[in-house]
Design an enzyme around this catalytic site. Structure first.
Site, short mmCIF file in Angstrom:
data_model
loop_
_atom_site.label_atom_id
_atom_site.label_comp_id
_atom_site.label_asym_id
_atom_site.label_seq_id
_atom_site.Cartn_x
_atom_site.Cartn_y
_atom_site.Cartn_z
N TYR A 1 0.81 -1.23 0.00
CA TYR A 1 0.00 0.00 0.00
C TYR A 1 0.84 1.27 0.00
CZ TYR A 1 -3.06 -3.50 2.23
OH TYR A 1 -3.75 -4.62 2.56
N CYS B 1 14.59 -10.26 -3.18
CA CYS B 1 15.07 -9.79 -4.47
C CYS B 1 13.96 -9.08 -5.25
CB CYS B 1 15.59 -10.96 -5.31
SG CYS B 1 16.49 -12.11 -4.31
N1 LLP Z 1 -15.15 -5.15 9.27
C1 LLP Z 1 -15.02 -5.50 7.99
C2 LLP Z 1 -16.17 -6.07 7.28
C3 LLP Z 1 -13.79 -5.32 7.34
O1 LLP Z 1 -13.67 -5.66 6.06
C4 LLP Z 1 -12.70 -4.77 8.04
C5 LLP Z 1 -11.40 -4.58 7.39
C6 LLP Z 1 -12.88 -4.42 9.39
C7 LLP Z 1 -14.13 -4.62 9.98
C8 LLP Z 1 -11.80 -3.85 10.22
O2 LLP Z 1 -11.36 -2.60 9.77
P1 LLP Z 1 -10.29 -1.79 10.62
O3 LLP Z 1 -10.97 -1.34 11.90
O4 LLP Z 1 -9.15 -2.68 10.90
O5 LLP Z 1 -9.92 -0.66 9.75
N2 LLP Z 1 -4.72 -5.03 5.07
C9 LLP Z 1 -5.13 -3.63 5.08
C10 LLP Z 1 -6.45 -3.42 5.79
C11 LLP Z 1 -7.59 -4.24 5.24
C12 LLP Z 1 -8.88 -4.01 5.95
C13 LLP Z 1 -9.91 -4.97 5.49
N3 LLP Z 1 -11.16 -4.93 6.18
C14 LLP Z 1 -4.02 -2.80 5.68
O6 LLP Z 1 -2.99 -3.35 6.05
O7 LLP Z 1 -4.13 -1.57 5.75
#
Ligand code: LLP
Length: 421
Positions: A318, A346
């Protein structure tokens, strides 16, 4: 606020010097602070104290069993998105009635697992999924409690890859079709409609998109009730952002978020669920890594560290920023260098930061990536046959390895060479 602070010039996790953990478990490793996890969970719980509510931790952010157990003991529910996460939640002692099942592609096996094991609700994201869940529930002689995830067509103004609430995104059903879809659900005897679900994205640093979405949910609640549906629960998703850069203005606090939720939705008589992940776990974790080499490039100074994109993929995936700090505190006024901090993989993408100002560092020095407790270990892979790195939990002056580094034998033994080769 977190619990990774310098004490006597040494970066600590609570009362434990991170260097001491490094000496014990080797680098790289993740380290989480129990006090910070606890504090962040309570901030949300207290922010909604005025309404009937359940904080369902989005365990995709960090699903280590010890983290789940700690949060579950505080009263957290869990938001799961796979059969694997459901199993983890149950293994950590979370009762089925505190687990909500989200996700755009639940399989029939996953539905069966949750219906048999106990589930608070399914957040259904499409009509085909509704039909499948109805079939599975009827076959088991049970009724599945559901909300329908609506897509409110609100721009969360966050990173393209983690915005989920615009009409071009794959998530939920268009809010404009909600009444039709709820009517469809009501005709399916294996389903029981109990509420509405919405989640518009992650790492939101402004309350306005949340408020716009929640106002639409409030209107929809009234419409659906008028249509004769029971709407007694609103699942508002997660998404509140965290300060990744200490130098930037801080995003809104859970208390600001909770006050807004209560203002917009508090008088509907609904139970409120929220699904925060990042805010609970993100700043409760760091990744500690050792400088292997200092390499003088033609125009750059590279710090080559023993962590790589496979351990923490967020910068590569990201372009995410993680603050980087030395474990030995820099002397006040110490001269800084502009380093490119890179891993050994790499690929040019295996770059954690470019031209980052840090005090002079040398091979053997230890540094920490901050804000690595969410979407860090869970997104790791063994790319380049690099073993997954250990996870450590600190509480006060004690620490424990909560996931050990696998041995190379364990890694190799997972593969099979067919006898005909
Ligand atoms: N609920 C649902 C339906 C979701 O899809 C997500 C996150 C959350 C709750 C939690 O969201 P949060 O509070 O953590 O923002 N890998 C990415 C983030 C992907 C988030 C996906 N869904 C990153 O490293 O930024």
């Amino acid at each position: 606020m977190d619990h990774f602070l310098y004490k006597s010039g040494q970066l600590h996790a609570e009362d434990v010097p991170l260097a001491e953990i490094a000496a014990s478990v080797g680098t790289p490793f993740y380290c989480y602070s129990a006090a910070t996890l606890t504090r962040h969970f309570r901030l949300f719980d207290e922010a909604l104290a005025g309404v009937d509510h359940l904080v369902c931790y989005a365990m995709k952010a960090n699903s280590n069993l010890a983290v789940l157990k700690l949060l579950a003991d505080l009263g957290a529910g869990m938001d799961v998105v796979s059969g694997g996460e459901y199993r983890r939640a149950r293994a950590a002692g979370v009762p089925g009635e505190r687990i909500v099942f989200s996700g755009v592609g639940k399989t029939r096996d996953e539905m069966r697992l949750a219906l048999e094991g106990g589930i608070r609700q399914f957040n259904v994201e499409s009509e085909p999924e509704m039909e499948a869940l109805n079939d599975v529930a009827l076959a088991l002689g049970t009724v599945a409690p559901i909300t329908v995830r609506v897509n409110p067509d609100v721009d969360a103004k966050t990173h393209e890859k983690i915005a989920t609430g615009r009409k071009e995104d794959k998530f939920g059903i268009p809010i404009s079709r909600a009444r039709e879809v709820y009517a469809h659900a009501a005709r399916l005897p294996g389903l029981k409609v109990i509420g509405i679900d919405v989640h518009i994205g992650s790492q939101l640093t402004d309350l306005a998109p949340f408020e716009a979405a929640y106002a639409k949910v409030a209107d929809l609640t009234a419409q659906l009730r008028a249509d004769g549906h029971e709407i007694s629960r609103l699942d508002l998703g997660g998404g509140l952002g965290i300060p990744y850069e200490r130098s930037n203005a801080d995003p809104p606090l859970p208390s600001d978020y909770g006050a807004m939720v209560q203002r917009v939705l508090g008088d509907l008589g609904c139970e409120i669920e929220i699904e925060p992940g990042r805010l609970i776990a993100g700043n409760a974790g760091v990744l500690v890594t050792e400088v292997i080499y200092l390499k003088e490039g033609e125009e750059r100074e590279f710090l080559i560290v023993d962590a790589a994109m496979n351990d923490l993929v967020r910068p590569a995936m990201y372009g995410a920023h993680h603050d980087i700090v030395p474990l030995d505190e820099a002397a006040p006024g110490a001269e800084t260098h502009l380093y490119d901090i890179v891993g050994p993989v790499c690929e040019s993408g295996d770059t954690f930061a470019k031209r980052r100002a840090l005090s002079a560092l040398a091979a053997g020095d230890l540094i920490a990536f901050r804000s690595a407790g969410a979407y860090g270990a869970v997104m790791a892979s063994e790319y380049n046959s690099r073993p997954l790195i250990p996870e450590v939990l600190v509480s006060g002056d004690q620490f424990a390895v909560i996931r050990a580094r696998p041995t190379f034998d364990e890694m190799l033994n997972r593969d099979t060479i067919p006898e005909w080769l």
